[in-house]
Design an enzyme around this catalytic site. Sequence first.
Site, short mmCIF file in Angstrom:
data_model
loop_
_atom_site.label_atom_id
_atom_site.label_comp_id
_atom_site.label_asym_id
_atom_site.label_seq_id
_atom_site.Cartn_x
_atom_site.Cartn_y
_atom_site.Cartn_z
N ILE A 96 40.28 35.11 37.64
CA ILE A 96 41.15 34.91 38.81
C ILE A 96 40.84 35.90 39.93
CG2 ILE A 96 43.01 33.91 37.43
CD1 ILE A 96 44.42 36.66 37.52
N LYS A 97 40.18 37.01 39.60
CA LYS A 97 39.77 38.05 40.57
C LYS A 97 40.86 38.39 41.58
CE LYS A 97 34.79 37.17 40.31
NZ LYS A 97 34.77 35.90 39.51
N ARG A 98 42.07 38.58 41.11
CA ARG A 98 43.17 38.95 41.99
C ARG A 98 43.04 40.40 42.41
NH1 ARG A 98 43.40 33.94 41.95
NH2 ARG A 98 45.27 32.77 41.40
#
Length: 291
Positions: A96-98
């Site tokens: 998700i690379k938040r």
Amino acid sequence: MIIDELYETVNKKGNVCVGLDTALEYIPESIRESHENVEDCIFEFNRTIIDSTLDAAACYKIQIAYYEALGIEGLRAYSKTLKYIKDKKALSIADIKRGDIAKTAEMYAKAHFEGEFESDFVTLNPYMGFDTIEPYLPYVKNNNKGLFILIRTSNKGARDLQYISTKKNTKLYNIVGKKVSSIGEKYMGNCGYSSLGGVMGCTHQEEGIKLRKKLKNVFFLIPGYGAQGGTAEDISAYLKKGNGGVVNSSRGILLAYKNEEDGLKKYGECARQECIKIRDDILKISQNKKS
């Protein structure tokens, strides 16, 4: 801890992380034509890939963008895929690379470590600052969850920021790696690695050797193999005695059936054979390094 589960799975099954970056055009036309909706089409394909590779894959990485792009039906397929992986007693990484702060980060953590989108690990981007990581740490401590934090990636644009040097000639990605390692000391597993892992692109072998020595407690999620130019020899630099990292392959596995004349009829088996090939290539190099 969750990192011990992943470490032991790598020992048993090898280093391959199957990337379920499932675009509709990757799916055989016969499957697309036999389903009225996107959700069932995507999930059937994913389920077959999972069933076929379960004995040869350490874990599964699901890149959420491929599912978000398909709207509600895509997100339903995303949720069903995560639940199916859990039902199969396998490990999932939600890619998700938040990277956000305060309440927003808390909500991201809740969304992806609880409920319909629950996963075992998530990927995070720390380049807004390490307060973006803090809201996820209670889940690591209390809910047996793990993180893979971007340290140094394999894309060309990595040099725009990650390679910036300080006055002491230290690259920014080294500073980020050291910080990940330091925070991770509070979340160590029995295997010698922390549940705070790092995303580490594999396309720079000399750097990999140095990083592996510096970040001794950081388990790596390693992209860049295959389509991005990384080789088994490159991968070996990031491992320690054949463990300490999982190697993601997405298109190479999902589209393996296109290299076979009758691949459409057995796309799952083609994915399995590609998974085994990658696993064995890495294992062979790792064994030679140890000998």
